[in-house]
Design a protein around this motif. Structure first.
Motif, PDB file in Angstrom:
ATOM      1  N   LEU A  45       0.668  -1.172  -0.340  1.00  0.00           N
ATOM      2  CA  LEU A  45       0.133   0.222   0.163  1.00  0.00           C
ATOM      3  C   LEU A  45       1.157   1.238  -0.051  1.00  0.00           C
TER       4      LEU A  45
ATOM      5  N   ARG B  24      -0.242   4.006  -2.943  1.00  0.00           N
ATOM      6  CA  ARG B  24      -2.087   4.105  -2.671  1.00  0.00           C
ATOM      7  C   ARG B  24      -1.640   5.519  -1.371  1.00  0.00           C
TER       8      ARG B  24
ATOM      9  N   GLU C 284       0.214   8.208  -3.167  1.00  0.00           N
ATOM     10  CA  GLU C 284      -0.578   8.821  -4.547  1.00  0.00           C
ATOM     11  C   GLU C 284      -1.248  10.110  -3.188  1.00  0.00           C
ATOM     12  N   ARG C 285      -2.522   8.954  -2.476  1.00  0.00           N
ATOM     13  CA  ARG C 285      -3.122  10.231  -1.546  1.00  0.00           C
ATOM     14  C   ARG C 285      -2.228  11.032  -0.917  1.00  0.00           C
TER      15      ARG C 285
END
Length: 152
Positions: A101, A104, A107-108
């Motif tokens: 993760l 991800r 990206e956040r």
């Protein structure tokens, strides 16, 4: 904890790019470095060797992309092969680090920073490497309770 002056380099290995982050000399904070475009195994290792020399790196942390159930998939096996190459060619400690993760999360962070999709694409590997390294540094300082289950 790191010896003063000893730096740690984190690598987020992708098919097209290599995200990089280096620790400060005290081993407390991770700082992003420019992302490398993959050229080929020999040239990639040669470029990493230059960065290692420039920053006086003594240890490498390489993101290991495990499946959500903890098993190793094709990408993890590619990363393990690259880790073996680094160990053999660079003669440094190379530690696999669970990176589930991480992309991800990167990206956040970039979305929250309101970066355009094009700018996020250029920065995501670097931010992922920073997150991998900061997780490792925090675990060594006891700032996070759980160990990293990536050791193989």
């Amino acid at each position: 904890m790191s010896t003063p002056g000893e730096r740690i380099l984190a690598i987020d290995l992708g098919a097209r790019r290599i995200g990089l982050a280096v620790s400060d000399e005290l081993g407390w904070a991770a700082h992003g470095l420019p992302t490398l475009e993959r050229v080929g195994p020999k040239k990639d290792v040669a470029r990493l060797r230059e960065i290692i020399a420039e920053y006086h790196v003594r240890k490498l942390i390489v993101g290991l992309p495990r499946n959500m159930d903890g098993s190793l998939g094709p990408q993890a096996n590619l990363a393990l092969g690259f880790i073996e190459q680094l160990k053999n060619k660079l003669k440094l400690d190379v530690i696999p680090w669970d990176e589930r993760l991480t992309t991800r999360a990167a990206e956040r962070v970039l979305i929250e920073a309101d970066l355009s999709r094009a700018k996020r694409r250029k920065k995501v590997d670097q931010v992922a490497a920073v997150l991998i390294l900061q997780g490792y540094l925090d675990s060594r300082q006891g700032l996070i309770q759980t160990g990293n289950p990536s050791e193989v």
